[in-house]
Design an enzyme around this catalytic site. Structure first.
Site, PDB file in Angstrom:
ATOM      1  CG  HIS A 222      -2.055   0.913   1.206  1.00 27.39           C
ATOM      2  ND1 HIS A 222      -2.237   1.890   2.169  1.00 27.39           N
ATOM      3  CD2 HIS A 222      -3.082   1.057   0.348  1.00 27.39           C
ATOM      4  CE1 HIS A 222      -3.328   2.570   1.914  1.00 27.39           C
ATOM      5  NE2 HIS A 222      -3.871   2.099   0.801  1.00 27.39           N
ATOM      6  CE  LYS A 224      -1.373   4.974  -1.396  1.00 28.40           C
ATOM      7  NZ  LYS A 224      -1.952   4.424  -0.171  1.00 28.40           N
ATOM      8  CG  ASP A 229      18.700  12.557  -9.038  1.00 29.05           C
ATOM      9  OD1 ASP A 229      18.712  11.527  -9.734  1.00 29.05           O
ATOM     10  OD2 ASP A 229      18.504  13.695  -9.501  1.00 29.05           O
ATOM     11  CG  HIS A 397      -7.467   8.584   0.115  1.00 25.92           C
ATOM     12  ND1 HIS A 397      -6.150   8.507  -0.297  1.00 25.92           N
ATOM     13  CD2 HIS A 397      -7.914   7.313   0.148  1.00 25.92           C
ATOM     14  CE1 HIS A 397      -5.825   7.248  -0.513  1.00 25.92           C
ATOM     15  NE2 HIS A 397      -6.866   6.490  -0.253  1.00 25.92           N
ATOM     16  CE  LYS A 399      -4.090   6.662   2.845  1.00 23.99           C
ATOM     17  NZ  LYS A 399      -5.454   6.297   2.940  1.00 23.99           N
ATOM     18  CG  ASP A 404       1.183  16.368  23.158  1.00 25.96           C
ATOM     19  OD1 ASP A 404      -0.032  16.353  23.449  1.00 25.96           O
ATOM     20  OD2 ASP A 404       2.009  15.575  23.652  1.00 25.96           O
TER      21      ASP A 404
END
Length: 458
Positions: A222, A224, A229, A397, A399, A404
Site C-alpha cells: 500500500h 506510495k 537522485d 483520503h 492519513k 501535542d
C-alpha cells in the site's frame, strides 16, 4: 462406475474435513488475534468446503519469504541496511533536549533513529502534490524510484508515465514498482512504452521465483513512494489516478495529503523501496547512500516502514505508542476506521488523561462495507469522550496525525486492521514544532469543513 461415485465423494469429503481440521489447528496457533483464531477454526471444522479455500487466500498471518530476503538471506541487502543505519550517526542522528526523549520505542520499531538536517514541505491535495512531483521527475539526473499501490491508465496515469519515459530517455535510471492487486486493471500496454525506454518495472506479488508461499494475495503493498537522485522523497496518500486530482464524478473534491522531504531521511524512504524491489527482482540497484543535509535543514524525521513481514505488528504498535505519548492533544485523520482493541483502549485512556482526542473521517465513502463496519467501533468512542468528525466536502483520503505541539505523522497507513497487519505501509514522523504547527493549521482548516457526530448517530 456409478457404484464408485459415493465412495469417491466420501473419500473427498473425509479428506476435506481432515484438511479443514489441520488448517483449524494452524489458525489456532498462528492467528494474530483470538477472535480470528476462533472464527477460522470453527469455520474450518464445520464448513471446510467453503472455509478452506478462503483460509488459503485470506488466513495467512505472515508474509513469508520477505523477511529472509530482507534480513537474513542476502549479504548485499544486509550491507545496504548497515550503510543506511551508519548514515544516521555522526551528526545526522537527531538530538533531543533532556526530558524530551519521548520516542525510543518508535525508533526501535523503525530500526533507525530520527535524523536531523531535513526539510519538509506539506503538499495539500492532488494539484500541489503532482506539480511538485512532476517538477522533481523532470529535474532527475541519476535515478528515479517510483512505487504506488494504484496506478491507472487514465489522463494522470499517462502523464506520470510520460514523465518517467522522458527521464529515461535523458539517461536517468528509472525503477517502477506497482501492486498487482491495487493496479489490477492496469493493462500491459501501459508498461510497453516504459520498457521501450529502458525503464525497469515490477509488479508486487506474494510469491516470486520460488520464494514466499502461494495464496499470499491478501497481503498488499500500500506504499506510495517516489525518490529522486537520493535527494528528494515523496510519501503520502496519493496514488496515480484521475480521482486524486478531482476528476471523480462522485467523490470530488478529493482531500489528500503528501509530503516532500529532503535530507538524510530520504535514505530511509529509499531503503523501504529497495526492500520491496529486492523481494520482486532479487536485485539491488546501485543507489546513493551518502546522507545529504537539506539546503534549509531543521526538521527531525523518522521513516517508519511497516508490513506483514515484520516480527512485530509494527503499524499497530506505532499508532498505539503515538496515542500513549499524547499529553494534551491527539488528532487522527483516516478514510477508514476499523481499529483493534489495543488502539481503542489507548484512545480511551488518552481521554481519561485529559487529552483532546479527535478523529476525522469522511462523510462520503468509496467502500460501503468498511464505512458501515466503522459504526461498530464508533460505539467505543463517543460515549467515552472521543470526538468524531465527518468531513463534508468531497472524499477524505489523507492519513495524518498530530500529537501535542511537537509530533506529526504523514503516510500511507489507515486506522484499520488491514494497515495494522496485512498491508506494507510507510509513515514519516516529524518531531518538530514548526512542522507540527503547519499540520495543525492544515487540520484546523479541515475541521472547519466537518460536522461533529453525536450519540444519536451511532
Amino acid at each position: 462406475m456409478s457404484q464408485l461415485l459415493p465412495l469417491v465423494f466420501g473419500v473427498l469429503a473425509a479428506a476435506l474435513h481432515g484438511l479443514g481440521a489441520l488448517a483449524a489447528l494452524d489458525a489456532i496457533f498462528h492467528s494474530r488475534t483470538s477472535q480470528g483464531a476462533i472464527a477460522w477454526s470453527l469455520s474450518l471444522v464445520i464448513f471446510p468446503y467453503l472455509a478452506l479455500p478462503l483460509y488459503l487466500v485470506f488466513g495467512g498471518r505472515k508474509f513469508y519469504g520477505y523477511v529472509e530476503a530482507r534480513r537474513r538471506g542476502n549479504q548485499q541487502i544486509q550491507h545496504i541496511f548497515s550503510l543506511a543505519r551508519e548514515s544516521h550517526g555522526g551528526g545526522i542522528r537527531a538530538e533531543f533536549p533532556p526530558g524530551e526523549e519521548r520516542f525510543p520505542a518508535l525508533e526501535r520499531l523503525a530500526r533507525i533513529p530520527f535524523s536531523a538536517g531535513n526539510s519538509a514541505r506539506l503538499l495539500v491535495n492532488g494539484e500541489a502534490t503532482f506539480k511538485a512531483l512532476f517538477e522533481a521527475l523532470d529535474s532527475a539526473r541519476d535515478y528515479i524510484l517510483a512505487q504506488f499501490y494504484i496506478v491507472r491508465n487514465d489522463t494522470l496515469g499517462r502523464e506520470f508515465r510520460e514523465r518517467l519515459v522522458r527521464a529515461a530517455r535523458r539517461g536517468v535510471r528509472v525503477y517502477f514498482l506497482y501492486d498487482t492487486i491495487g493496479s489490477y486493471h492496469l493493462p500491459r500496454s501501459y508498461l510497453e512504452p516504459m520498457h521501450a525506454a529502458g525503464i525497469l518495472t515490477a509488479g508486487f506479488t506474494g510469491r516470486v521465483k520460488g520464494r514466499g508461499k502461494p495464496f499470499q494475495v491478501n497481503f498488499r503493498n500500500h506504499r506510495k513512494i517516489v525518490v529522486v537522485d537520493g535527494e528528494a522523497a515523496f510519501v503520502g496518500g496519493h496514488n496515480v489516478g484521475d480521482e486524486y486530482v478531482n476528476r471523480h464524478p462522485k467523490l470530488s473534491p478529493w482531500r489528500d495529503t503528501h509530503v516532500e522531504v529532503r535530507g538524510p531521511a530520504v535514505l530511509g524512504v529509499q531503503l523501504a523501496f529497495l526492500e520491496d524491489w529486492f523481494w520482486m527482482t532479487h536485485q539491488a540497484p546501485p543507489l546513493c547512500w551518502t546522507p545529504r543535509p537539506a539546503e534549509r535543514p531543521g526538521n527531525r524525521v523518522l521513516v517508519l516502514p511497516s508490513g506483514p513481514a515484520d516480527d512485530l505488528d509494527t503499524c499497530g504498535l506505532m499508532f498505539t505508542q503515538v496515542i500513549h505519548s499524547a499529553r494534551k492533544r491527539l488528532w487522527l485523520v483516516s478514510p477508514y476506521f476499523v481499529p483493534d482493541e489495543k488502539v481503542i483502549g489507548a484512545l480511551q485512556l488518552a481521554v481519561l488523561r485529559g487529552v483532546d482526542v479527535r478523529i476525522m473521517l469522511p462523510e462520503r465513502t468509496d467502500q460501503t462495507l468498511v464505512h458501515l463496519a466503522a459504526f461498530t467501533y464508533l460505539e467505543e468512542t463517543l460515549p467515552f469522550g472521543i470526538r468524531v468528525f465527518k468531513y463534508k466536502e468531497g472524499f477524505l483520503h489523507q492519513k495524518v496525525f498530530l500529537v501535542d505541539d511537537d509530533l506529526a505523522g504523514v503516510g500511507t497507513a489507515n486506522l484499520d486492521n488491514r494497515s495494522f497487519r496485512l498491508n506494507f505501509e510507510i509513515t514519516l514522523l516529524f518531531a518538530d514544532p514548526d512542522f507540527a504547527r503547519r499540520v495543525e493549521e492544515m487540520l484546523a482548516e479541515d475541521f472547519s469543513r466537518c460536522r461533529e457526530l453525536d450519540m444519536g448517530e451511532i
